[in-house]
Design a protein around this motif. Structure first.
Motif, short mmCIF file in Angstrom:
data_model
loop_
_atom_site.label_atom_id
_atom_site.label_comp_id
_atom_site.label_asym_id
_atom_site.label_seq_id
_atom_site.Cartn_x
_atom_site.Cartn_y
_atom_site.Cartn_z
N SER A 75 0.83 -1.20 0.00
CA SER A 75 0.00 0.00 0.00
C SER A 75 0.87 1.26 0.00
O SER A 75 0.55 2.25 -0.68
N LEU A 76 1.98 1.20 0.75
CA LEU A 76 2.90 2.34 0.78
C LEU A 76 3.44 2.63 -0.62
O LEU A 76 3.46 3.79 -1.06
N VAL A 77 3.86 1.55 -1.30
CA VAL A 77 4.41 1.72 -2.66
C VAL A 77 3.33 2.30 -3.58
O VAL A 77 3.57 3.22 -4.35
N THR A 78 2.10 1.76 -3.45
CA THR A 78 1.00 2.25 -4.29
C THR A 78 0.76 3.74 -4.09
O THR A 78 0.66 4.50 -5.06
N PHE A 79 0.69 4.14 -2.83
CA PHE A 79 0.45 5.56 -2.54
C PHE A 79 1.61 6.42 -3.03
O PHE A 79 1.40 7.54 -3.49
N LEU A 80 2.83 5.87 -2.93
CA LEU A 80 4.00 6.63 -3.39
C LEU A 80 3.91 6.88 -4.89
O LEU A 80 4.13 8.00 -5.37
N VAL A 81 3.56 5.82 -5.64
CA VAL A 81 3.44 5.97 -7.09
C VAL A 81 2.33 6.95 -7.43
O VAL A 81 2.48 7.83 -8.29
N LEU A 82 1.20 6.84 -6.72
CA LEU A 82 0.08 7.76 -6.94
C LEU A 82 0.52 9.20 -6.68
O LEU A 82 0.22 10.11 -7.45
N PHE A 83 1.27 9.37 -5.59
CA PHE A 83 1.76 10.70 -5.23
C PHE A 83 2.63 11.28 -6.34
O PHE A 83 2.43 12.41 -6.79
N ILE A 84 3.60 10.47 -6.80
CA ILE A 84 4.51 10.95 -7.85
C ILE A 84 3.72 11.28 -9.12
O ILE A 84 3.94 12.33 -9.75
N ALA A 85 2.77 10.40 -9.46
CA ALA A 85 1.98 10.62 -10.68
C ALA A 85 1.20 11.93 -10.59
O ALA A 85 1.18 12.73 -11.53
N LEU A 86 0.55 12.15 -9.44
CA LEU A 86 -0.26 13.37 -9.28
C LEU A 86 0.59 14.62 -9.28
O LEU A 86 0.25 15.63 -9.90
N VAL A 87 1.73 14.56 -8.57
CA VAL A 87 2.60 15.74 -8.51
C VAL A 87 3.15 16.05 -9.90
O VAL A 87 3.17 17.22 -10.32
N ALA A 88 3.55 15.02 -10.64
CA ALA A 88 4.08 15.23 -12.00
C ALA A 88 3.02 15.86 -12.88
O ALA A 88 3.29 16.82 -13.63
N GLU A 89 1.78 15.36 -12.78
CA GLU A 89 0.69 15.86 -13.61
C GLU A 89 0.41 17.34 -13.29
O GLU A 89 0.29 18.18 -14.18
N ARG A 90 0.31 17.64 -11.99
CA ARG A 90 -0.02 18.99 -11.54
C ARG A 90 1.11 19.97 -11.89
O ARG A 90 0.84 21.10 -12.31
#
Lengths: 224, 231
Positions: free
Chosen positions: B197-212
């Motif tokens: 779950s930690l890895v999943t959230f980390l990837v989600l975080f990176i994806a969202l920050v990159a997009e924004r």
């Protein structure tokens, strides 16, 4: 260093003279503080055991609220009179402006806070005439002013200065509020260095960190 | 940034989606049911709560470090990353606070406990809100960026003090409540699920920050074009 001290002192003296002549900040802040203290009397049953429990809390809530009110004016007075540009154009470092403003804010705040001692004694039988409490008052006020002076410079440049200052200021000074309330409990219960010392050192450490940080950051804040 | 790297960002979002589906499977079907002390089924909320709280903290660190870099280098790129990180971090902190309360109510009988982690999370959440609001009130974008950077740096400097103060305060006032994280009795399936779950959230975080960050870059390019046309 000598020039820095001279310019900082000049700004401090100017602010103090202005305040001595108009008494604008001082009188409004003091009146507000007395009203806050008075209203607290109706928010709980003011008997000795409750006072012992919530006394330190109400003292610091009153101090923080009046502090915000006073610090809102630190840069707002300059801005409203159009003298901020003059101050920025003057051949003095931003650190000197910060130091002068910090000193005048701290002076006004400490005077108001000490004038509230008899008010708390009168209304709540809360005896604040205690050397440890005085030390905590001064140390915590320096910390409030260190952070507040900088955020006041930000807030005074916006449309929403009254709202913005507390929003930025309160989360950052949370450690001082915790430390001040905890050490005030210790001091009022008759404790000395054993109860107050740890928190006093903590508050002074906070003061030092944020004094350095704020005088560094003022440059970025005031830059057009 | 501009439009370059759009494929990479979409791939990252796709990966986050796939990981999240797997994550939900692990959380609700693979991970064993917890003991009564941890709240039986309610404990599963921890696979959302812990990663979002941790990512909130990481987002704050990213925003603070990027703010320092922005103030010293004055390249808008760093400010865009800090800004994106703060926005995503605010969402993660909100999730962490909400899930924490929902878990604590049935298990500890109260929505909120004034412990160190709770105090720190709430304080940083407030700093982030101030960070985002100060920008919207600033007269120019540049000044807003500088002010927000100062707010982030001040927040970061206050973290050790908040941590110490809340720790001492707790010592004075209440018995320390041992959370599930402090118990060390996590079964291995639970541990695997939490790590995933930690890895999943980390990837989600990176994806969202990159997009924004990329969106902000585009906004600023459009703004520059407008100025060019107007002049």
């Amino acid at each position: 260093m000598k020039a820095y001290l001279r310019s900082a002192t000049a700004i401090y003296v100017k602010d103090m003279r202005l305040e001595a002549r108009t008494k604008e900040t001082f009188s409004s802040v003091l009146a507000f503080a007395v009203i806050v203290a008075f209203v607290f009397g109706f928010t709980f049953d003011p008997n000795p055991s409750t006072i012992a429990l919530v006394g330190p809390g109400i003292v610091w809530v009153a101090y923080v609220f009046t502090g915000i009110l006073g610090m809102n004016r630190t840069f707002a007075v300059e801005r409203d009179r159009g003298t901020l540009e003059g101050l920025l154009l003057a051949p003095v470092g931003r650190e000197a402006i910060y130091a002068g403003k910090l000193a005048s804010t701290t002076t006004i705040m400490v005077v108001v806070e000490m004038l509230l001692y008899p008010v708390f004694l009168l209304l709540f039988d809360l005896d604040l005439f205690n050397i440890w409490f005085v030390l905590v008052t001064v140390a915590a006020t320096v910390g409030f002013a260190a952070v507040g002076t900088l955020f006041s410079a930000i807030a005074s440049n916006t449309r929403a200065r009254e709202v913005l200052l507390p929003l930025l200021f309160l989360p950052i000074v949370l450690p001082i509020i915790i430390g001040a309330v905890a050490s005030t409990s210790g001091a009022l219960e008759g404790g000395g260095w054993d109860r107050v010392g740890k928190w006093l050192q903590f508050i002074i450490a906070f003061d030092l960190v944020f004094l350095v940080l704020s005088s560094w950051a003022l440059d970025f804040v005031l830059e057009e | 940034m501009g439009s370059t790297g759009i494929g990479g960002r979409q791939a990252l979002l796709g990966l986050a989606a796939l990981l999240f589906l797997t994550n939900i499977y692990l959380i609700f079907l693979y991970a064993p049911t917890a003991s009564e002390a941890l709240g039986i089924q309610v404990q599963r909320i921890f696979y959302f709560h812990v990663p979002s709280a941790l990512l909130g903290m990481i987002s704050f660190a990213v925003a603070a470090v990027m703010s320092v870099v922005y103030l010293t280098r004055r390249n808008r790129k760093w400010d865009r990353i800090a800004w994106a990180s703060a926005e995503v971090g605010t969402v993660f902190f909100t999730v962490a606070i909400a899930t924490g309360a929902v878990w604590a109510k049935p298990v500890w009988q109260k929505w909120w406990v004034w412990d160190v982690n709770g105090t720190l999370t709430f304080m940083l959440w407030l700093v982030f809100i101030g960070y985002l609001i100060v920008r919207s009130y600033a007269p120019t974008v540049e000044r807003g960026s500088r002010w927000a950077a100062v707010v982030a740096i001040f927040g970061a400097a206050a973290v050790p003090f908040v941590y110490m103060a809340a720790d001492w305060w707790e010592g004075v006032h209440t018995e320390r409540v041992t959370g599930p994280a402090a118990q060390g009795s996590l079964q291995s399936e639970m541990f695997i699920t939490l790590m995933f779950s930690l890895v999943t959230f980390l990837v989600l975080f990176i994806a969202l920050v990159a997009e924004r960050t990329a969106q902000r870059g585009n906004e600023e390019s459009i703004e520059d074009l407008y100025k060019e046309v107007a002049s």
